[in-house]
Design a protein around this motif. Structure first.
Motif, PDB file in Angstrom:
ATOM      1  N   SER A 431      40.330 -38.991 -46.290  1.00 24.64           N
ATOM      2  CA  SER A 431      40.579 -38.394 -47.670  1.00 24.64           C
ATOM      3  C   SER A 431      41.914 -37.819 -47.431  1.00 24.64           C
ATOM      4  O   SER A 431      42.305 -37.045 -46.577  1.00 24.64           O
ATOM      5  CB  SER A 431      39.630 -37.114 -47.959  1.00 24.64           C
ATOM      6  OG  SER A 431      38.363 -37.604 -48.505  1.00 24.64           O
ATOM      7  N   THR A 432      42.956 -38.285 -48.561  1.00 27.36           N
ATOM      8  CA  THR A 432      44.214 -37.676 -48.573  1.00 27.36           C
ATOM      9  C   THR A 432      44.440 -37.131 -49.758  1.00 27.36           C
ATOM     10  O   THR A 432      43.747 -37.125 -50.853  1.00 27.36           O
ATOM     11  CB  THR A 432      44.965 -38.850 -47.885  1.00 27.36           C
ATOM     12  OG1 THR A 432      46.484 -38.325 -47.747  1.00 27.36           O
ATOM     13  CG2 THR A 432      44.939 -40.104 -48.618  1.00 27.36           C
ATOM     14  N   GLU A 433      45.771 -37.297 -50.219  1.00 28.70           N
ATOM     15  CA  GLU A 433      46.423 -37.108 -51.652  1.00 28.70           C
ATOM     16  C   GLU A 433      47.605 -38.137 -51.827  1.00 28.70           C
ATOM     17  O   GLU A 433      48.269 -38.706 -50.762  1.00 28.70           O
ATOM     18  CB  GLU A 433      46.760 -35.990 -51.788  1.00 28.70           C
ATOM     19  CG  GLU A 433      45.654 -34.457 -51.603  1.00 28.70           C
ATOM     20  CD  GLU A 433      46.754 -33.305 -51.976  1.00 28.70           C
ATOM     21  OE1 GLU A 433      47.649 -33.235 -52.181  1.00 28.70           O
ATOM     22  OE2 GLU A 433      45.767 -32.085 -52.127  1.00 28.70           O
ATOM     23  N   LEU A 434      47.576 -38.542 -53.178  1.00 29.69           N
ATOM     24  CA  LEU A 434      48.424 -39.351 -53.644  1.00 29.69           C
ATOM     25  C   LEU A 434      49.202 -38.842 -54.847  1.00 29.69           C
ATOM     26  O   LEU A 434      48.745 -38.438 -55.739  1.00 29.69           O
ATOM     27  CB  LEU A 434      48.006 -40.909 -53.988  1.00 29.69           C
ATOM     28  CG  LEU A 434      48.879 -41.633 -54.801  1.00 29.69           C
ATOM     29  CD1 LEU A 434      49.774 -42.350 -53.723  1.00 29.69           C
ATOM     30  CD2 LEU A 434      48.267 -42.823 -55.378  1.00 29.69           C
ATOM     31  N   SER A 435      50.482 -38.116 -54.550  1.00 27.89           N
ATOM     32  CA  SER A 435      51.311 -37.476 -55.558  1.00 27.89           C
ATOM     33  C   SER A 435      50.439 -36.220 -56.047  1.00 27.89           C
ATOM     34  O   SER A 435      50.326 -35.883 -56.991  1.00 27.89           O
ATOM     35  CB  SER A 435      51.604 -38.286 -56.794  1.00 27.89           C
ATOM     36  OG  SER A 435      52.279 -39.411 -56.441  1.00 27.89           O
ATOM     37  N   GLY A 436      49.829 -35.663 -54.931  1.00 29.20           N
ATOM     38  CA  GLY A 436      49.088 -34.368 -55.433  1.00 29.20           C
ATOM     39  C   GLY A 436      47.743 -34.524 -55.882  1.00 29.20           C
ATOM     40  O   GLY A 436      46.912 -33.495 -56.134  1.00 29.20           O
ATOM     41  N   MET A 437      47.137 -35.943 -56.030  1.00 31.31           N
ATOM     42  CA  MET A 437      45.888 -36.195 -56.507  1.00 31.31           C
ATOM     43  C   MET A 437      44.952 -36.559 -55.440  1.00 31.31           C
ATOM     44  O   MET A 437      45.534 -37.287 -54.460  1.00 31.31           O
ATOM     45  CB  MET A 437      46.126 -37.531 -57.515  1.00 31.31           C
ATOM     46  CG  MET A 437      46.819 -37.130 -58.908  1.00 31.31           C
ATOM     47  SD  MET A 437      46.895 -38.532 -59.887  1.00 31.31           S
ATOM     48  CE  MET A 437      47.927 -39.661 -59.038  1.00 31.31           C
ATOM     49  N   PRO A 438      43.656 -36.118 -55.291  1.00 34.36           N
ATOM     50  CA  PRO A 438      42.998 -36.406 -54.063  1.00 34.36           C
ATOM     51  C   PRO A 438      42.538 -37.857 -54.074  1.00 34.36           C
ATOM     52  O   PRO A 438      42.241 -38.399 -55.333  1.00 34.36           O
ATOM     53  CB  PRO A 438      41.618 -35.662 -54.472  1.00 34.36           C
ATOM     54  CG  PRO A 438      42.226 -34.446 -55.224  1.00 34.36           C
ATOM     55  CD  PRO A 438      43.355 -35.005 -56.091  1.00 34.36           C
ATOM     56  N   THR A 506      42.728 -36.490 -62.551  1.00 37.71           N
ATOM     57  CA  THR A 506      42.732 -35.208 -63.079  1.00 37.71           C
ATOM     58  C   THR A 506      41.481 -34.401 -62.728  1.00 37.71           C
ATOM     59  O   THR A 506      40.483 -35.160 -62.132  1.00 37.71           O
ATOM     60  CB  THR A 506      42.756 -34.940 -64.547  1.00 37.71           C
ATOM     61  OG1 THR A 506      41.653 -35.682 -65.182  1.00 37.71           O
ATOM     62  CG2 THR A 506      44.140 -35.982 -65.184  1.00 37.71           C
ATOM     63  N   ASP A 507      41.212 -33.065 -63.061  1.00 40.35           N
ATOM     64  CA  ASP A 507      39.960 -32.568 -62.703  1.00 40.35           C
ATOM     65  C   ASP A 507      38.722 -33.213 -63.482  1.00 40.35           C
ATOM     66  O   ASP A 507      37.690 -33.182 -63.123  1.00 40.35           O
ATOM     67  CB  ASP A 507      39.932 -31.011 -63.258  1.00 40.35           C
ATOM     68  CG  ASP A 507      40.975 -30.220 -62.434  1.00 40.35           C
ATOM     69  OD1 ASP A 507      41.371 -30.841 -61.132  1.00 40.35           O
ATOM     70  OD2 ASP A 507      41.475 -29.208 -62.700  1.00 40.35           O
ATOM     71  N   ASN A 508      39.246 -34.001 -64.608  1.00 43.12           N
ATOM     72  CA  ASN A 508      38.151 -34.588 -65.550  1.00 43.12           C
ATOM     73  C   ASN A 508      38.254 -35.862 -65.393  1.00 43.12           C
ATOM     74  O   ASN A 508      37.130 -36.643 -65.820  1.00 43.12           O
ATOM     75  CB  ASN A 508      38.450 -34.171 -66.897  1.00 43.12           C
ATOM     76  CG  ASN A 508      38.250 -32.677 -67.298  1.00 43.12           C
ATOM     77  OD1 ASN A 508      37.824 -32.160 -66.569  1.00 43.12           O
ATOM     78  ND2 ASN A 508      39.089 -32.409 -68.265  1.00 43.12           N
TER      79      ASN A 508
END
Length: 825
Positions: A431-438, A506-508
């Motif tokens: 698990s990592t992030e892509l431009s701040g997105m999980p 996003t969160d949704n």
């Protein structure tokens, strides 16, 4: 170096793909008892997802929902709680009565991938030659080898998932999660009987957990079960006429329709794990199962059965002295032959005809070993190896090899089938992030080998006796033995690579994708993909959808099997063969090397949380091209029959028809699943599950597909299934009531288009009550189909004696009453 090893090494030398780490942290080292039942482990590789968080519809069935039922066969238990899962009784169906084929979302059993603890389970050795149309020729896993008491929960992924898990996941995936407690356990004793007083089932089962040092567990489950046969038969018209004419040797009923007898049904499962370090664990699980099944076959009329009692309508009398020619007995009656030393009639052995009994001894075992954990930079890994074995040795008795005359035994071992599978898997996670997105990533590698073996039968089951040239049938009558020319071992290996991504935009909103490439040694490679999305609109409603392609590879058994069986065709009992699609005779009729089935599917659904209501509603569509199945009956010419005899196919002299496996038709299956739950109080819950599934044949070849097969595929299963239940738990007692609905269906009785049955819908009611004497001891009583409802009567019961449709989705045994005692420790 052999070809499979070269391909394996070539794949291992491609680190670029395998180096991609994947989506979720691995399973916890030791499972926690507090694990929420709604947490899923299939359909996603992200840890901690719930069923409502999933982008695909998933049913979660707890272990208690299986145990709290009367039947002892896991197939029936799953059918009772998952409406999209169908399985029916197989009273007279050759090997399909030993391992019954089951259908998820209207597709055959080998279109559903079965996992145990997330690892692929091997398929059964049995091939369902008589599968009521929908399952004809299928070779799926044997779910009934799993004891219900071993299960922690079962996840049913109702979505195409070949891009994630490989071949067979066209209809969906079923994952059986084993119990993993390190302490405690339970012992259960159960007895059940039908309202008719037959079909008794007696079961004793136990489960217990033990610590494995301070950081591990061993969890063991055992079950032993006996099942008596049932009879829901009437006397056949022809047998009744024989009795009326004075034949006092005819049994009543001459032919039994009912569930087979199952003896020494033994099941054993073990699940274990131990920590190697703070970031790694070693795990292992496996099983052993065995049972003996004894069922019925069709009645052989002593006046008209071709090749045994009659030839072209006249009595078939054998001349036992070939030295002076073979014509001295022609024209004799059966009675005259019995008074002659030279002439022979099978009325001497079976004056009232005979009904063969058929069954088999099954053995099943598997072992899985692996290590999983986490290495540097948060990369999770799971490396495992597994082996699986399923073997069936057939037995047929109360029958003859007609060509052997008075020297024929009446009991035969016609041979057997063996299925062996070996798997090696590497799965990586990160698990990592892509431009701040999980971003959750996954990749993996799989190598698998399948081996199918046909074992030779005893000599008497396939040998050509002296009476063959006089018109008597070769081989054990009803199920001819496997001779030297058709036995052998057939294998196939494949490798696979996959990647899997889930991005939380996003969160949704969450998006997912998966790509899988596999290469098979017999037909080549295939690539598949899957896209998914989950969007939460607000606290009340969320939407989900998937779009995917899939495939199902033909099994080595389907590509190479040869078999002769007895079935009704055009109102008459006739021998029907199955030959390899590459046999020259099959190729004349359109046979060819089998290719994989290919599918395109999508789902779209909504998740509603309105007050205390939790509701999911999902629509699905599965389009399958080049479906693999047995062809329609192909009529043999005398020349073709002679060629099959020359090829050494035992019983081919009596064949009137044959079938072969073929990629022959396309289908579109679509449906809707509705699941709803609502708490009626602090201790009372309401659950509703409904399924509507419809299958349409969209393309086929008239040369190999007939109208009967089309109707069986489109109408052989009920389009609508559902159940609604209310459960209540008090301090010392609990209760359950469940209402089941089975929609209408169509049956070609005896697989004969001239004997159609339009069966109506049915309702049944199940009840159960339990009382706790103390913290350890509980007594349970219940009934399935408590009001003893039966399906519609069979309008053709006089033809073969079946009182009810054999494919009735609710079964045809009526009510099953049971008592169960449980001791927990």
């Amino acid at each position: 170096m052999n070809q499979s090893k070269k391909r394996w090494l070539a794949t291992c030398s491609a680190p670029s793909l395998l180096a991609i780490s994947i989506a979720a942290a691995t399973s916890p080292v030791i499972a926690e008892d507090a694990l929420l039942e709604e947490v899923i482990t299939i359909g996603t590789r992200v840890e901690g997802r719930s069923a409502t968080d999933s982008s695909a519809p998933i049913d979660i069935v707890t272990g208690d929902q299986f145990v709290n039922q009367g039947d002892g066969d896991l197939n029936n238990l799953l059918r009772n709680v998952v409406p999209s899962y169908n399985v029916n009784a197989k009273p007279i169906a050759d090997a399909a009565s030993i391992v019954r084929p089951a259908n998820l979302r209207g597709l055959p059993p080998d279109s559903t991938l079965v996992l145990v603890n997330g690892k692929r389970r091997h398929r059964a050795a049995v091939i369902s030659f008589l599968g009521s149309g929908v399952s004809d020729g299928a070779q799926g896993p044997d779910i009934s080898a799993i004891p219900a008491i071993a299960l922690k929960q079962v996840e049913v992924l109702r979505d195409g998932a070949a891009a994630q898990y490989g071949s067979d996941a066209i209809a969906g995936v079923i994952n059986f999660q084993l119990k993993d407690a390190a302490e405690g356990g339970a012992v259960e004793v159960k007895h059940a009987t039908t309202a008719e007083g037959d079909g008794d089932q007696s079961t004793i089962a136990a489960n217990f957990g033990l610590p494995l040092t301070d950081s591990g567990f061993v969890n063991v489950s055992m079950e032993y079960r006996q099942q008596d046969s049932t009879s829901r038969s009437v006397q056949r018209d022809d047998a009744a006429q024989l009795i009326e004419d004075g034949n006092t040797y005819v049994a009543n009923p001459a032919q039994v329709w009912g569930q087979p007898e199952v003896n020494d049904d033994t099941k054993f499962f073990i699940n274990s794990a131990i920590e190697l370090s703070d970031s790694a664990e070693l795990y292992a699980f496996g099983n052993y199962a065995s049972r003996a099944t004894d069922g019925g076959f069709y009645f052989r009329n002593p006046e008209s059965r071709p090749g045994v009692y009659a030839i072209e309508g006249d009595p078939l009398i054998g001349d036992l002295d070939a030295s002076n020619g073979i014509y001295d007995c022609i024209g004799m009656s059966h009675a005259e032959a019995q008074s002659s030393d030279e002439c022979f009639s099978y009325t001497e052995m079976f004056p009232g005809g005979f009904t063969p009994r058929f069954g088999g001894e099954l053995e099943d075992y598997s072992a899985v070993f692996g290590v999983r954990g986490e290495i540097g930079d948060g990369i999770g890994y799971d490396i495992s190896a597994s082996t699986g074995h399923n073997e069936v040795d057939f037995i047929i008795y109360n029958t003859v090899n007609a060509t052997l005359g008075p020297d024929s035994p009446t009991k035969f071992n016609p041979g057997g089938y063996v299925q062996n599978e070996t798997n090696f898997n590497i799965d990586l996670t990160k698990s990592t992030e892509l431009s701040g997105m999980p971003l959750h990533m996954a990749a993996g590698f799989e190598w698998r080998e399948e081996e199918f073996e046909v074992k030779i039968g005893d000599t008497a089951s396939w040998v050509v006796g002296d009476l063959a040239e006089q018109g008597f049938l070769i081989g054990s009558n009803g199920f001819s033995g496997f001779g030297p020319e058709v036995v052998g071992t057939f294998d196939r290996d494949n490798i696979g690579l996959y990647t899997d991504f889930e991005l939380e935009l996003t969160d949704n909103l969450r998006l997912g994708s998966a790509v899988r490439w596999e290469d098979f040694s017999d037909f080549g490679d295939t690539s598949n993909y899957k896209f998914s999305a989950h969007y939460t609109i607000n606290e009340l409603i969320a939407l989900r959808s998937t779009l995917s392609t899939g495939f199902r590879a033909p099994t080595p058994g389907q590509s190479n099997i040869t078999n002769v069986t007895t079935a009704y065709t055009n109102g008459e009992l006739a021998n029907r063969g199955t030959i390899p699609p590459t046999n020259p005779i099959a190729m004349v009729k359109g046979g060819a090397q089998l290719q994989p089935e290919e599918s395109r599917s999508f789902t779209i659904g909504t998740i509603l949380s309105a007050g205390d209501w939790d509701i999911t509603l999902d629509y699905f569509q599965i389009a399958v091209t080049d479906r693999i199945t047995q062809s329609a009956n192909q009529e043999l010419t005398d020349e073709e029959r002679d060629q099959l005899v020359a090829d050494g196919i035992s019983g081919a002299d009596s064949l009137e028809y044959f079938r072969f496996y073929t990629n022959d038709f396309d289908t579109k299956t679509r449906g809707v699943d509705l699941v709803a739950t609502y708490p009626l109080g602090d201790a009372t819950d309401f659950n509703l599950a409904m399924n509507w599934t419809e299958t349409e044949i969209t393309d086929y070849s008239p040369e190999t597909m007939d109208e009967m097969r089309i109707r069986q595929l489109e109408e052989g299963l009920p389009e609508v299934r559902g159940n609604a239940s209310i459960t209540h738990s008090a301090e010392t007692w609990r209760g359950l009531i469940r209402l089941n609905y089975y929609g209408s269906y169509w049956e070609a009785h005896l697989d004969d288009y001239s004997l159609p049955i339009d069966a109506g819908d049915e309702w049944t009611v199940d009840i159960e009550a339990a009382y706790d004497f103390n913290e350890s001891m509980t007594l349970i009583a219940g009934a399935e189909n408590v009001f003893n409802n039966y399906p519609d009567k069979n309008p053709w019961s006089g033809v073969a004696g079946a009182q009810y449709p054999e494919t009735a989705p609710m079964g045809f045994n009526g009510a099953l009453y049971y008592m169960r005692a449980q001791y927990e420790f």
